[in-house]
Design a protein around this motif. Sequence first.
Motif, PDB file in Angstrom:
ATOM      1  N   CYS A   1      20.650  28.444  34.353  1.00  0.00           N
ATOM      2  CA  CYS A   1      21.762  27.232  34.422  1.00  0.00           C
ATOM      3  C   CYS A   1      23.142  28.053  34.659  1.00  0.00           C
ATOM      4  CB  CYS A   1      21.815  26.947  33.012  1.00  0.00           C
ATOM      5  SG  CYS A   1      20.466  26.173  32.186  1.00  0.00           S
ATOM      6  N   ASP A   2      23.842  27.274  35.453  1.00  0.00           N
ATOM      7  CA  ASP A   2      25.093  27.786  35.641  1.00  0.00           C
ATOM      8  C   ASP A   2      26.175  27.778  34.726  1.00  0.00           C
ATOM      9  OD1 ASP A   2      24.802  26.637  39.177  1.00  0.00           O
ATOM     10  OD2 ASP A   2      24.299  28.529  38.410  1.00  0.00           O
ATOM     11  N   GLY A   3      27.177  28.926  34.805  1.00  0.00           N
ATOM     12  CA  GLY A   3      28.058  28.853  33.580  1.00  0.00           C
ATOM     13  C   GLY A   3      29.569  29.288  34.100  1.00  0.00           C
ATOM     14  N   SER A   4      30.070  28.670  35.169  1.00  0.00           N
ATOM     15  CA  SER A   4      31.443  29.037  35.623  1.00  0.00           C
ATOM     16  C   SER A   4      32.198  27.957  34.855  1.00  0.00           C
ATOM     17  CB  SER A   4      31.632  28.638  37.070  1.00  0.00           C
ATOM     18  OG  SER A   4      31.409  27.466  37.569  1.00  0.00           O
ATOM     19  N   GLU A   5      33.567  28.161  34.954  1.00  0.00           N
ATOM     20  CA  GLU A   5      34.360  27.249  33.916  1.00  0.00           C
ATOM     21  C   GLU A   5      35.000  26.324  35.224  1.00  0.00           C
ATOM     22  OE1 GLU A   5      36.988  29.692  31.311  1.00  0.00           O
ATOM     23  OE2 GLU A   5      35.487  28.640  30.107  1.00  0.00           O
ATOM     24  N   HIS A   6      35.673  26.722  36.162  1.00  0.00           N
ATOM     25  CA  HIS A   6      36.151  25.891  37.273  1.00  0.00           C
ATOM     26  C   HIS A   6      34.920  25.375  37.931  1.00  0.00           C
ATOM     27  CE1 HIS A   6      40.008  28.176  36.236  1.00  0.00           C
ATOM     28  NE2 HIS A   6      40.418  26.600  36.589  1.00  0.00           N
ATOM     29  N   THR A   7      35.115  24.321  38.483  1.00  0.00           N
ATOM     30  CA  THR A   7      33.889  23.821  39.563  1.00  0.00           C
ATOM     31  C   THR A   7      34.707  23.585  40.942  1.00  0.00           C
ATOM     32  OG1 THR A   7      34.223  21.606  38.355  1.00  0.00           O
ATOM     33  CG2 THR A   7      32.303  22.989  37.698  1.00  0.00           C
ATOM     34  N   VAL A   8      33.752  23.678  41.946  1.00  0.00           N
ATOM     35  CA  VAL A   8      34.332  23.264  43.178  1.00  0.00           C
ATOM     36  C   VAL A   8      33.588  21.901  43.663  1.00  0.00           C
ATOM     37  CG1 VAL A   8      34.676  24.126  45.638  1.00  0.00           C
ATOM     38  CG2 VAL A   8      34.802  25.644  43.392  1.00  0.00           C
ATOM     39  N   ALA A   9      34.426  20.824  43.794  1.00  0.00           N
ATOM     40  CA  ALA A   9      33.605  19.594  44.149  1.00  0.00           C
ATOM     41  C   ALA A   9      32.406  19.359  43.473  1.00  0.00           C
ATOM     42  CB  ALA A   9      33.451  19.513  45.684  1.00  0.00           C
ATOM     43  N   GLY A  10      32.617  19.585  42.019  1.00  0.00           N
ATOM     44  CA  GLY A  10      31.397  19.147  41.156  1.00  0.00           C
ATOM     45  C   GLY A  10      30.377  20.314  41.135  1.00  0.00           C
ATOM     46  N   TYR A  11      30.473  21.647  41.981  1.00  0.00           N
ATOM     47  CA  TYR A  11      29.597  22.301  42.110  1.00  0.00           C
ATOM     48  C   TYR A  11      29.830  23.631  41.158  1.00  0.00           C
ATOM     49  CZ  TYR A  11      26.810  26.456  44.020  1.00  0.00           C
ATOM     50  OH  TYR A  11      26.038  27.319  44.345  1.00  0.00           O
ATOM     51  N   SER A  12      28.743  24.145  40.272  1.00  0.00           N
ATOM     52  CA  SER A  12      29.146  25.195  39.362  1.00  0.00           C
ATOM     53  C   SER A  12      28.532  26.559  39.680  1.00  0.00           C
ATOM     54  CB  SER A  12      28.420  24.935  37.813  1.00  0.00           C
ATOM     55  OG  SER A  12      29.238  23.856  37.251  1.00  0.00           O
ATOM     56  N   TYR A  13      29.167  27.657  39.673  1.00  0.00           N
ATOM     57  CA  TYR A  13      28.595  28.606  39.919  1.00  0.00           C
ATOM     58  C   TYR A  13      27.980  29.348  38.904  1.00  0.00           C
ATOM     59  CZ  TYR A  13      31.093  28.804  44.401  1.00  0.00           C
ATOM     60  OH  TYR A  13      31.623  28.522  45.722  1.00  0.00           O
ATOM     61  N   ALA A  14      27.074  30.724  38.874  1.00  0.00           N
ATOM     62  CA  ALA A  14      26.539  31.267  37.892  1.00  0.00           C
ATOM     63  C   ALA A  14      27.407  31.486  36.765  1.00  0.00           C
ATOM     64  CB  ALA A  14      25.568  32.503  38.299  1.00  0.00           C
ATOM     65  N   SER A  15      28.452  32.351  37.144  1.00  0.00           N
ATOM     66  CA  SER A  15      29.391  32.928  36.267  1.00  0.00           C
ATOM     67  C   SER A  15      30.884  32.746  36.727  1.00  0.00           C
ATOM     68  CB  SER A  15      29.066  34.197  36.144  1.00  0.00           C
ATOM     69  OG  SER A  15      29.917  34.883  35.262  1.00  0.00           O
ATOM     70  N   GLU A  16      31.888  33.380  36.024  1.00  0.00           N
ATOM     71  CA  GLU A  16      33.095  33.315  36.452  1.00  0.00           C
ATOM     72  C   GLU A  16      33.935  34.387  35.895  1.00  0.00           C
ATOM     73  OE1 GLU A  16      35.175  29.546  36.698  1.00  0.00           O
ATOM     74  OE2 GLU A  16      37.154  30.403  36.529  1.00  0.00           O
ATOM     75  N   LEU A  17      34.612  35.405  36.414  1.00  0.00           N
ATOM     76  CA  LEU A  17      35.223  36.563  36.113  1.00  0.00           C
ATOM     77  C   LEU A  17      36.760  36.083  35.950  1.00  0.00           C
ATOM     78  CD1 LEU A  17      36.267  39.614  35.773  1.00  0.00           C
ATOM     79  CD2 LEU A  17      35.529  39.840  38.169  1.00  0.00           C
ATOM     80  N   HIS A  18      37.167  36.381  34.864  1.00  0.00           N
ATOM     81  CA  HIS A  18      38.656  36.430  34.474  1.00  0.00           C
ATOM     82  C   HIS A  18      39.647  37.461  34.615  1.00  0.00           C
ATOM     83  CE1 HIS A  18      37.788  32.096  33.213  1.00  0.00           C
ATOM     84  NE2 HIS A  18      37.989  32.028  34.512  1.00  0.00           N
ATOM     85  N   LEU A  19      40.457  37.714  35.288  1.00  0.00           N
ATOM     86  CA  LEU A  19      41.232  39.231  35.163  1.00  0.00           C
ATOM     87  C   LEU A  19      42.494  38.355  34.676  1.00  0.00           C
ATOM     88  CD1 LEU A  19      39.930  40.114  38.627  1.00  0.00           C
ATOM     89  CD2 LEU A  19      40.298  42.104  37.039  1.00  0.00           C
ATOM     90  N   VAL A  20      42.959  38.740  33.379  1.00  0.00           N
ATOM     91  CA  VAL A  20      44.213  38.078  32.710  1.00  0.00           C
ATOM     92  C   VAL A  20      45.462  39.313  32.937  1.00  0.00           C
ATOM     93  CG1 VAL A  20      45.110  37.658  30.488  1.00  0.00           C
ATOM     94  CG2 VAL A  20      42.633  37.141  30.944  1.00  0.00           C
TER      95      VAL A  20
END
Length: 260
Positions: free
Chosen positions: A101-120
């Motif tokens: 299952c995908d787990g990104s937070e932002h989506t792109v035109a409804g498409y989720s990615y597997a994961s999302e890295l955040h550099l704060v």
Amino acid sequence: GNQWGYGKEDGPSAWHRSYPVAKGSRQSPIDIIPEQAFHDNSLGPIIANYDHCTSINISNNGHSVVVEFVDSDNRSVIQGGPLDNPYRLKQFHFHWGGKGCDGSEHTVAGYSYASELHLVHWNAVKYKTFAEAATAPDGLAVLGIFLKTGDDHRWLHTITDALYMVKYKGSVTDFRGFNPKCLLPSSLHYWTYLGSLTTPPLHESVVWIVLKQPIVVSDKQMGKFRTLLFTGEEEEERIRMENNFRPPQPLQGRKVRSSN
Ligand SMILES: CCCCCNS(=O)(=O)c1cc(S(N)(=O)=O)ccc1C(=O)O
Ligand SMILES: [Zn+2]
């Protein structure tokens, strides 16, 4: 206490009870619709100066795995793009899904990615401390990078090989000499908009800079993130750390700008 999580009872749909800003006007993440983004020619390139960064440790905070950096000076900063001055790198962490299952937070035109890295990063020019910046409307800049599955990522191994040491909530271990520039994709083209932290306290203090190009990691490497636990070593119940992402929030009339 401030116990929040990603489960049925304590997950994103319940956060508003303790953090009413969850229903605010500039919440993150969002669904980014590329065709509706405004191409802003005044938006310059993003410049990430990480070559003198000093990583300190890697830890499991019960919500994600976090790598912290020395942020007592401007040794590692992001600048340019929508930013008026340099912002100091403080930490990076990931959000991911479950098996298959995908787990990104932002989506792109409804498409989720597997994961999302955040550099704060935080605005140390205008604010004296990270905590102060974290509550200011221009206090933080988070660089979001999508991860999609495919070949092994050559450098992500440095992180995934350390995860067994921080399996349990509250565990921390030294993690020196890691330069996150090895996690950046080749193109720094981005979308940018004004939003918030995606976890409680959900402060509306983030200038989001989301890179268009994902990095590629293997299923095996993603699987290692899912060996982490939300729970502590002393707890009886062991809950696998996965699906630690907030779903997209209402845009509420915000403009998403696009670099060239
Ligand atoms: C003073 C309160 C600050 C809380 C936010 N801290 S943070 O490092 O910016 C952060 C950002 C984010 S996010 N997803 O970048 O908004 C997630 C977790 C954390 C964290 O606290 O570990
Ligand atoms: Zn995050």
